[in-house]
Design an enzyme around this catalytic site. Structure first.
Site, PDB file in Angstrom:
ATOM      1  CE1 TYR A 148      19.739  72.815  56.376  1.00 18.29           C
ATOM      2  CE2 TYR A 148      21.033  71.626  54.769  1.00 18.29           C
ATOM      3  CZ  TYR A 148      19.852  71.739  55.583  1.00 18.29           C
ATOM      4  OH  TYR A 148      19.107  70.679  55.662  1.00 18.29           O
TER       5      TYR A 148
ATOM      6  CE  LYS B   8       8.886  75.607  67.437  1.00 14.00           C
ATOM      7  NZ  LYS B   8       7.514  74.752  67.990  1.00 14.00           N
TER       8      LYS B   8
ATOM      9  CG  ASP C 170       5.570  72.675  66.227  1.00 13.24           C
ATOM     10  OD1 ASP C 170       5.176  73.428  65.563  1.00 13.24           O
ATOM     11  OD2 ASP C 170       5.650  72.589  67.586  1.00 13.24           O
TER      12      ASP C 170
ATOM     13  CG  ASP D  66      17.164  68.731  54.245  1.00 11.03           C
ATOM     14  OD1 ASP D  66      16.707  67.946  53.312  1.00 11.03           O
ATOM     15  OD2 ASP D  66      17.928  68.401  54.814  1.00 11.03           O
TER      16      ASP D  66
END
Ligand code: ATP
Length: 336
Positions: free
Chosen positions: A126, A173, A206, A230
């Site tokens: 962002y 991640k 994930d 988000d």
């Protein structure tokens, strides 16, 4: 509290004006007096002031240190940048807090979900740093800093301590983004060491999504960077009854804004159909924030009792009550 508390009121776009006036009605019914200063942002601000985020709106939130905000529409692919992102960055509202809780009487996949999402609000993908390298190749820059990662981790652990939470799971991640998510993870682990009473672990994003869908009750608090936060927030909202029930707060050192997780829902705007409960529950968080915790609890209890009774349910929960009827029914419970 001494004196009358002032707050900035932003109606926003789409269903914003409907859910904001519903929430103001409910907050008034608690007896807590907040003097609202109405300001504009989003598409409405472009129409009225020629800019999506007028300086006057920013100044008002800065002065009041408090805002209740309806959703603002962000055009996809082109047009003006997200007002939410701009507000959070300009006012340094670095912590996005989104409680996810099963509600009585609401049909959803799981009962007994009670988790809190803490999302970093100011950086990551962002950053807004996107450029065309050559035609057909675009770079979008993910920014992760030690300062912002440590600050959000400290916020999450302090929140856990204050609110009796037992465990924080950092979501990442770092197996792929070894430097950026690796740094985020290092910062979280360093802060965790100062809070031995709170269990700390981490999970790859994930796998986290799969585990949430299988059994969300195994999580207590999730600590995430901006983009994962988000996405996982919407996923979690879906686990407990949908966006119509998901509240949120953006908190900084010098102020806070309160807004629902959902967007401006243009498909149902102006029809008095929207579920106002997500923003009403955000209003309860606002009451907690200004030290009116008893009133915040009363609002949450009134919402629970309305849902349990099942008579004035909004359309997204299978009922036929309009936005204003839902608000009125909650307000009546508060006044009686
Ligand atoms: P935006 O671009 O502002 O994010 P959107 O339509 O892409 O808007 P949402 O506004 O979050 O995203 O809406 C997603 C779906 O959920 C829509 O079908 C919308 O009607 C529904 N929805 C969102 N909020 C509510 C609400 N408060 N009450 C009822 N339905 C809602």
């Amino acid at each position: 509290m001494t004196g009358i508390r002032k707050g900035t009121l932003i109606a926003g776009d789409g269903i914003g004006p409907e859910v904001v006036s519903a929430t103001v009605r409910v907050l008034e019914a608690t007896g807590v007096v907040i003097e609202w200063e109405a300001e504009v942002a989003g598409a409405m601000a472009i129409a009225l002031e020629g800019t999506p985020l007028p300086q006057k709106t920013l100044d008002s939130i800065r002065t009041n240190g408090l805002a209740l905000k309806g959703p603002t529409t962000t055009p996809i692919g082109s047009g003006h940048a997200s007002i939410n992102v701009a507000l959070r960055k300009t006012l340094d509202l670095y912590a996005n807090v989104r409680p996810v809780k099963s509600m009585p009487g609401v049909k959803s996949r799981y009962d007994h979900v009670d988790l809190v999402i803490v999302r970093e609000n100011t950086e990551d993908l962002y950053s807004g740093l996107e450029h065309i390298v050559v035609p057909g190749v675009v770079e979008s820059i993910k920014v992760i800093t030690e300062k912002a990662s440590t600050r959000i981790a400290k916020f999450a652990f302090a929140y856990a301590r204050e609110n009796g939470r037992k465990r924080i799971t950092a979501v990442h991640k770092a197996n792929i983004m070894k430097l950026s998510d690796g740094l985020f993870l290092d910062c979280c682990a360093r802060v965790a060491a100062d809070y031995p009473e709170i269990k700390y672990d981490d999970i790859i994003v994930d796998n986290c999504c799969m585990q949430l869908v299988l059994d969300p009750t195994r999580f207590d608090m999730l600590l995430l960077e901006n983009l994962y936060g988000d996405i996982v927030s919407d996923l979690c909202a879906g686990l407990v009854g949908g966006l119509g029930l998901a509240p949120g707060a953006n908190i900084g050192e010098r102020g806070a804004t309160f807004e629902a997780v959902h967007g401006s829902a243009p498909d149902i705007a102006g029809m008095n159909l929207a579920n106002p409960i997500a923003l009403i529950l955000s209003g309860a968080m606002l009451l907690d924030y200004i030290g009116e915790n008893a009133a915040g609890t009363r609002v949450r209890n009134a919402v629970s009792s309305l849902l349990m009774e099942g008579k004035h349910l909004p359309h997204d929960l299978g009922g036929s009550a309009s936005t204003s009827e839902v608000a009125e029914a909650i307000a009546t419970r508060l006044s009686s």
